[in-house]
Design a protein around this motif. Sequence first.
Motif, short mmCIF file in Angstrom:
data_model
loop_
_atom_site.label_atom_id
_atom_site.label_comp_id
_atom_site.label_asym_id
_atom_site.label_seq_id
_atom_site.Cartn_x
_atom_site.Cartn_y
_atom_site.Cartn_z
N VAL A 59 -0.81 -8.78 -9.50
CA VAL A 59 -1.16 -8.67 -8.32
C VAL A 59 -1.04 -10.83 -8.42
O VAL A 59 -1.36 -11.59 -9.45
CB VAL A 59 -3.45 -9.21 -8.82
N ARG A 82 2.27 -0.45 -7.12
CA ARG A 82 0.98 -1.64 -7.28
C ARG A 82 1.13 -3.09 -6.83
O ARG A 82 0.32 -4.28 -7.84
CB ARG A 82 0.52 -1.82 -7.71
N ARG A 84 0.36 -6.91 -5.70
CA ARG A 84 -0.84 -7.00 -4.10
C ARG A 84 -0.47 -8.39 -4.40
O ARG A 84 -0.26 -9.49 -5.17
CB ARG A 84 -2.07 -7.17 -5.11
N ARG A 86 -1.39 -12.12 -2.39
CA ARG A 86 -1.97 -12.60 -1.24
C ARG A 86 -1.45 -14.32 -1.24
O ARG A 86 -1.20 -15.06 -1.97
CB ARG A 86 -3.46 -12.51 -0.91
N HIS A 109 1.69 -1.20 -2.28
CA HIS A 109 1.20 -2.23 -2.48
C HIS A 109 -0.07 -3.10 -1.63
O HIS A 109 -0.11 -1.96 -0.70
CB HIS A 109 2.32 -3.13 -1.61
N GLN A 110 -0.18 -3.69 -1.57
CA GLN A 110 -1.66 -4.52 -0.23
C GLN A 110 -0.84 -5.92 -0.30
O GLN A 110 -0.61 -6.60 -1.23
CB GLN A 110 -2.96 -4.56 -1.35
#
Lengths: 425, 169
Positions: A59, A82, A84, A86, A109-110
């Motif tokens: 992340v 996976r 992430r 932001r 993925h995000q």
Amino acid sequence: MKNSIKILLVLVFVSLFFGKEAWAQNSLQTQINAAPVGGVVKLKAGTYRERIVINKPVVVEAEGVIIHNCSSKPAITITGKRVRLRDIKLVDCLSGKNSAAISISGSGHQLHNISVTSEKIALKLKNVQKSKFENIRIHGQHKENGIDLWQSEQNLFQQCEIKNVQDGIYLENSNHNTLIKNSIEHSRYGVHVMFSDHITLKQNTSTKNVTGAMIMGVKYAEIKENQLIDNQQNVNAQGLLLYDVHHSNIRDNTISHNRLGMYIEDSSSNTIIQNKVEANFIGTQMKKMTKTIMEENAFIANVNVIQATSSRENQIQHNYWDGALTLDTDGNHKSNIAFKADPYFLTLTSETPPYQLFFQHPGLVLLQKMLKSPDEMLVTDQEPLMTSDWQKNVQVKSEKRSVLLLSLLLITGSLFLLYIGRKKI
Amino acid sequence: MKFSIVKQSVLIFSLLFLIAGCGKTDYKPAAINEKTDKCDVCHMAVKDDGFASEIILENEKTLKFDDIGCMYKWKSENKDEKIGNSFIKDYQTKKWLEVEKASFVYDKSIKTPMAYNVIAFGDKKAAQDFIDKNSGELLTADDLGSHSWERNKAMMEEMKKKMNMNMNH
């Protein structure tokens, strides 16, 4: 004095070449590499001039991080599973044909709250599965696509804002993708889908583009509750174009103030229901459309409502046509007089487009009546609706208001009369 | 100043030949305007790239296509139309070529705007070089007449299978 100047110069030199942006220990890549698999890395805020690769499940929180990329290669490359990412901002200073600001492959993925200013493809997805993209803001230079998918499946794009790109969201050979509440403006095509099945477009807004949504070579699409508005700046502008589209559902969309509202060609077995087609130069044009259900749509204030050529076996009924002569004798809210649209004007202008200048000219209307097209060329709605749902709502509201006003007037009048009467006594 | 019959006849025939010569139209391709041109078949914008093609009708109306496959689709659906000449862009030089004089390469792996997977070359050797470096089948304009013009769904199905296999692993 001389020594202090020398020290100052050395300090300036050190700060210029060994500052935070280039210092290996503080680089973004070092911070990411240091994170364990499945861990969280909070990047230090600041402006960086480096390209990063994220290739493990991690992340990455990047609040206050700005990446300036002056390379033709992607500023961020995401691979594996996976990832992430932001709250990051990207600014590209170079363009490059088919190059990307963020290059993505892999699955799960995000990406959230990402801002990209670039002449390149902002997000290039190749073989990406089951990933989520939310709050992506893209500002381009009309050269490349905003988000570009190739062979990518089961991804979700939500609340992305895209401006000044070639195609806002471009999907090719990419099935089962969902686009919700995205907004695209001042681009060539808002959403452009090519050879991709089971696509969902819901509650997206596409305005001031050459085409709001261009759907081609598609099966089983759900196109619902989108706003395709104000696409009229180009000579070929249109709200929604369906070409080679089959078994799809086009429902509850607002298609208004476009040069051409809906254009449908070589398409079959679709349902087009409860759409509002309003204030377009041409409402809807259909060519080689077959086995399509077109019901309960509202066609309001279009210069030329509808035209169909080489279309057959369609079920066009119970639509609202604001220009139709209607008469409801049995009170079922459906007219007993059929609505018929003659393709005369558009057949005339397809060969010689400048004749569009004479649209609605009294002479042409007279000619149309004299040279009436044969029945099989007409679009016929045997039972047009007396009112559209939208009109019903407006009518109910205005009726309620007038009743309230009238009641108030009567009460005031009665009170006034009572008051005068009492005075006289 | 009286012309002899022979002189008069020569003059009349020369004039007739001149008029007949004037009647032969030299069809030339029109430049692509990326802002306003759209494909007359699929309605996508036509880019000024190595895939654009054109038909000039005998009445001098110009039809533009973003993919040569769209041009052949139009030809098959409008057999009664009188075509003056047809042109295609060279894949490498981006210059206009007469379709009849060009060489073509078809391969499933070649990406074209509407997935018909055919590109054109002015020089047969350049087309053969492309095939040697990549892969493909060399075609002439006559071959295109009998080409199936299936959009490359087979390639897409193969890709889907591959992707499913990858996802299952």
